[in-house]
Design an enzyme around this catalytic site. Structure first.
Site, short mmCIF file in Angstrom:
data_model
loop_
_atom_site.label_atom_id
_atom_site.label_comp_id
_atom_site.label_asym_id
_atom_site.label_seq_id
_atom_site.Cartn_x
_atom_site.Cartn_y
_atom_site.Cartn_z
N CYS A 69 37.83 55.81 41.75
CA CYS A 69 36.81 54.76 41.76
C CYS A 69 36.66 54.33 43.22
O CYS A 69 37.02 55.08 44.12
CB CYS A 69 37.15 53.60 40.81
SG CYS A 69 38.63 52.66 41.21
C1 RB5 Z 1 32.65 49.54 41.87
O1 RB5 Z 1 32.36 49.12 40.59
C2 RB5 Z 1 34.11 49.28 42.19
O2 RB5 Z 1 34.42 47.95 41.92
C3 RB5 Z 1 35.03 50.18 41.38
O3 RB5 Z 1 34.73 51.52 41.65
C4 RB5 Z 1 36.50 50.07 41.66
O4 RB5 Z 1 36.76 50.07 43.03
C5 RB5 Z 1 37.21 49.00 40.95
O5 RB5 Z 1 38.44 48.89 41.03
#
Ligand code: RB5
Length: 151
Positions: A69
Site C-alpha cells: 500500500c
Molecule cells: C492510501 O489510501 C494510503 O492511506 C494507503 O495505501 C496506506 O498507506 C494505508 O496504510
C-alpha cells in the site's frame, strides 16, 4: 522445485505499480510455484485486499503473501486481524530476514511511498530465500502469540 511457494500479491491504488512489478518477478522465480493476484481492480481499498490475502494463507490456499500500500502499514494492520496470520512491514534487509526467521511471518508488507522499487524487488528476492525453523527458540514465542489468539 520442491517446496516452491504459492505466493499471493495484492495492493491498493497506492501500491499498484510496485505490486505489478513484483508480481512479474515472482512469476519468473523458480522458488515460486504459483502467483495469485487478489486485486479485483486497482481501486479496492487496502483492508479488503489484505484480508482476502490473509484469509487465503489462513485456510492453506497459499503459503505467503506480499502486500503493498502507500506505507505498508494499513495492509499489515488489516492482515493481522486474520487468525493465524502474521504480517510484518519491513523496508530493510535485516527486518525482512527477521520477519521470517524470528516471527515466522507469512506476509511481507511494503510501502510504495516509502522505498524505491529496486530495493523493494531486492527485499522480495531475499525474503523468498528464508524459511522459518520450527526447532528454533523463536518457535516458543510464536506459540505465545498463538495461545493468546486462541483464548
Ligand atoms: C492510501 O489510501 C494510503 O492511506 C494507503 O495505501 C496506506 O498507506 C494505508 O496504510
Amino acid at each position: 522445485m520442491n517446496n516452491a511457494l504459492r505466493v499471493v500479491v495484492g495492493s491498493d491504488e497506492a501500491g499498484y505499480e510496485y505490486k505489478q512489478r513484483i508480481k512479474t518477478d515472482l512469476q519468473s522465480d523458480s522458488r515460486v510455484s504459483e502467483v495469485i493476484d487478489v486485486d479485483a481492480d486497482r481501486d479496492t481499498n487496502y483492508p479488503t485486499v489484505a484480508i482476502q490475502a490473509a484469509e487465503m494463507i489462513a485456510r492453506g490456499a497459499a503459503d505467503r503473501a506480499i502486500l503493498i500500500c502507500g506505507t505498508g502499514l494499513g495492509v499489515a494492520i488489516a492482515a493481522n486481524k486474520v487468525k493465524g496470520v502474521r504480517a510484518a512491514t519491513a523496508h530493510d534487509s535485516y527486518s525482512v530476514e527477521r520477519s521470517v526467521l524470528s516471527n515466522n511471518a507469512q506476509i511481507l508488507c511494503m510501502g510504495q511511498r516509502v522505498i524505491g522499487i529496486e530495493l523493494a524487488r531486492k527485499l522480495v528476492h531475499e525474503w523468498l530465500g528464508y524459511t522459518f525453523d520450527a526447532a528454533s527458540p523463536s518457535n516458543a514465542k510464536i506459540g505465545e502469540i498463538n495461545s493468546y489468539e486462541a483464548h
